[in-house]
Design a protein around this motif. Structure first.
Motif, mmCIF file in Angstrom:
data_model
loop_
_atom_site.group_PDB
_atom_site.id
_atom_site.type_symbol
_atom_site.label_atom_id
_atom_site.label_comp_id
_atom_site.label_asym_id
_atom_site.label_seq_id
_atom_site.Cartn_x
_atom_site.Cartn_y
_atom_site.Cartn_z
ATOM 1 N N LEU A 118 163.587 137.273 119.767
ATOM 2 C CA LEU A 118 164.500 137.488 120.857
ATOM 3 C C LEU A 118 164.704 139.079 120.999
ATOM 4 O O LEU A 118 165.246 139.489 119.990
ATOM 5 C CB LEU A 118 165.809 136.831 120.760
ATOM 6 C CG LEU A 118 165.652 135.329 120.510
ATOM 7 C CD1 LEU A 118 167.094 134.882 120.105
ATOM 8 C CD2 LEU A 118 165.257 134.498 121.801
ATOM 9 N N GLU A 119 164.336 139.735 122.250
ATOM 10 C CA GLU A 119 164.373 141.013 122.297
ATOM 11 C C GLU A 119 166.038 141.124 122.234
ATOM 12 O O GLU A 119 166.586 142.226 121.818
ATOM 13 C CB GLU A 119 164.050 141.274 123.830
ATOM 14 C CG GLU A 119 163.986 142.819 124.189
ATOM 15 C CD GLU A 119 163.334 143.368 125.160
ATOM 16 O OE1 GLU A 119 163.069 144.411 125.559
ATOM 17 O OE2 GLU A 119 162.856 142.381 126.112
ATOM 18 N N ASP A 120 166.819 140.074 122.947
ATOM 19 C CA ASP A 120 168.372 140.549 122.971
ATOM 20 C C ASP A 120 168.929 139.689 121.752
ATOM 21 O O ASP A 120 169.596 138.808 121.754
ATOM 22 C CB ASP A 120 168.829 139.697 124.267
ATOM 23 C CG ASP A 120 170.309 139.628 124.208
ATOM 24 O OD1 ASP A 120 171.192 140.852 123.767
ATOM 25 O OD2 ASP A 120 171.091 139.313 125.493
ATOM 26 N N ARG A 148 164.328 147.055 112.707
ATOM 27 C CA ARG A 148 164.492 146.602 114.117
ATOM 28 C C ARG A 148 163.793 147.301 115.142
ATOM 29 O O ARG A 148 164.039 148.695 115.314
ATOM 30 C CB ARG A 148 166.155 146.576 114.354
ATOM 31 C CG ARG A 148 166.384 145.898 115.760
ATOM 32 C CD ARG A 148 167.966 145.821 115.613
ATOM 33 N NE ARG A 148 168.488 145.187 117.177
ATOM 34 C CZ ARG A 148 168.640 145.801 117.920
ATOM 35 N NH1 ARG A 148 168.748 147.292 118.102
ATOM 36 N NH2 ARG A 148 169.006 145.188 119.169
ATOM 37 N N GLY A 149 163.073 146.830 116.171
ATOM 38 C CA GLY A 149 162.317 147.330 117.102
ATOM 39 C C GLY A 149 161.403 148.023 116.778
ATOM 40 O O GLY A 149 160.481 148.707 117.651
ATOM 41 N N LYS A 150 160.734 148.191 115.605
ATOM 42 C CA LYS A 150 159.465 148.850 115.095
ATOM 43 C C LYS A 150 158.329 148.043 115.203
ATOM 44 O O LYS A 150 158.542 146.714 114.985
ATOM 45 C CB LYS A 150 159.674 149.519 113.569
ATOM 46 C CG LYS A 150 160.870 150.537 113.361
ATOM 47 C CD LYS A 150 160.989 150.973 112.069
ATOM 48 C CE LYS A 150 161.972 152.179 111.982
ATOM 49 N NZ LYS A 150 162.193 152.884 110.600
ATOM 50 N N PRO A 151 157.021 148.752 115.356
ATOM 51 C CA PRO A 151 155.839 147.720 115.226
ATOM 52 C C PRO A 151 155.667 146.949 114.240
ATOM 53 O O PRO A 151 156.206 147.206 113.031
ATOM 54 C CB PRO A 151 154.883 148.719 115.694
ATOM 55 C CG PRO A 151 155.597 150.125 116.188
ATOM 56 C CD PRO A 151 156.905 149.963 115.456
ATOM 57 N N CYS A 152 155.258 145.508 114.563
ATOM 58 C CA CYS A 152 155.147 144.679 113.202
ATOM 59 C C CYS A 152 153.809 144.043 113.742
ATOM 60 O O CYS A 152 153.129 144.196 114.817
ATOM 61 C CB CYS A 152 156.123 143.680 113.014
ATOM 62 S SG CYS A 152 156.277 142.596 114.317
ATOM 63 N N ASN A 153 153.296 143.393 112.737
ATOM 64 C CA ASN A 153 151.831 142.740 112.949
ATOM 65 C C ASN A 153 151.942 141.136 113.544
ATOM 66 O O ASN A 153 150.756 140.546 113.762
ATOM 67 C CB ASN A 153 151.024 142.587 111.488
ATOM 68 C CG ASN A 153 150.780 143.865 111.151
ATOM 69 O OD1 ASN A 153 150.324 144.843 111.614
ATOM 70 N ND2 ASN A 153 150.908 144.252 109.656
ATOM 71 N N PHE A 158 159.808 140.526 118.185
ATOM 72 C CA PHE A 158 160.162 141.503 118.912
ATOM 73 C C PHE A 158 160.773 142.553 117.807
ATOM 74 O O PHE A 158 160.801 143.508 117.812
ATOM 75 C CB PHE A 158 161.494 141.417 119.780
ATOM 76 C CG PHE A 158 161.242 140.996 121.151
ATOM 77 C CD1 PHE A 158 160.530 142.024 121.914
ATOM 78 C CD2 PHE A 158 160.909 139.543 121.375
ATOM 79 C CE1 PHE A 158 160.038 141.548 123.277
ATOM 80 C CE2 PHE A 158 160.481 139.237 122.852
ATOM 81 C CZ PHE A 158 160.203 140.319 123.680
ATOM 82 N N HIS A 159 161.228 141.877 116.585
ATOM 83 C CA HIS A 159 161.764 142.828 115.400
ATOM 84 C C HIS A 159 161.583 141.893 114.178
ATOM 85 O O HIS A 159 161.298 140.938 114.170
ATOM 86 C CB HIS A 159 163.487 142.527 115.629
ATOM 87 C CG HIS A 159 164.120 143.001 116.949
ATOM 88 N ND1 HIS A 159 163.919 144.319 117.394
ATOM 89 C CD2 HIS A 159 164.478 141.910 117.957
ATOM 90 C CE1 HIS A 159 164.565 144.220 118.707
ATOM 91 N NE2 HIS A 159 165.004 142.914 118.982
#
Length: 205
Positions: A118-120, A148-153, A158-159
């Motif tokens: 969830l973005e929110d 939080r908010g950093k790129p992941c695989n 989103f987080h």
């Protein structure tokens, strides 16, 4: 018809010893040690968690389990395959701000592998806080990552929080947070120098 995508767990389509399935069931069995009263399984997927809870050690003190998911196909599947007298399944959005008005309050809430999608994420935690009765218990899990908010695989996420971030987020909305960590099917208090990839928190209102 539901199919396996690698993200959603569908036990009846998976081998019993599938690692992903075993890890998910282990979380519901863990939660089943603590739940009572009116229970909400938010983002319940196909509903198998309700079966684990209603057959678990605290089944006698569970009044009802409500499973909620945004995906109608999953809810239809849950109603067909997990139609227990104490279970009900609803199509709802976990970040709908009117959800507390629609569903009322719950003694216990389970939220497994949801917040990272969830973005929110903060709005979601606010909803959980409002849905949880005073003195109630939230059991929530998320995979750990870079932050939080950093790129992941993971394409569906989103987080992916650090443990410190996850703990501080929960502390903003709940009066007590007790952290456990998971590796494979083992969920335990953190052991020094042991690597874990997923956090499971018990949060009190």
């Amino acid at each position: 018809m539901l199919t396996l995508t690698g993200e959603r767990v569908i036990p009846k389509l998976m081998k019993p010893r599938n690692g992903l399935l075993m890890e998910h069931i282990a979380r519901y069995e863990f939660a089943g040690r603590f739940v009572w009263g009116r229970v909400l399984d938010i983002a319940c997927g196909v509903g198998y968690g309700c079966e684990v809870l209603l057959k678990g050690q605290n089944r006698w003190v569970i009044k009802e389990v409500t499973g909620v998911d945004i995906d109608r196909q999953s809810i239809d599947y849950a109603r067909e395959h997990y139609n227990f007298p104490k279970a009900s399944f609803l199509v709802e959005n976990a970040i709908d701000r009117s959800l507390p008005e629609k569903l009322g309050s719950f003694d216990c809430i389970i939220s497994f592998e949801t917040i990272e999608h969830l973005e929110d994420d903060m709005g979601f935690l606010q909803n959980l806080q409002k849905l949880l009765s005073p003195g109630g218990l939230l059991v929530i899990s998320t995979p750990l990552g870079r932050g939080r908010g950093k790129p992941c695989n993971e394409p569906y996420h989103f987080h992916q929080y650090t443990l410190d971030e996850f703990t501080k987020m929960l502390d903003r909305y709940f009066t007590q947070t007790d952290i456990y960590l998971q590796r494979d099917v083992i969920i335990e208090k953190p052991i020094a120098k042991k690597k874990y990839y997923l956090a499971v928190a018990l949060c009190r209102h």
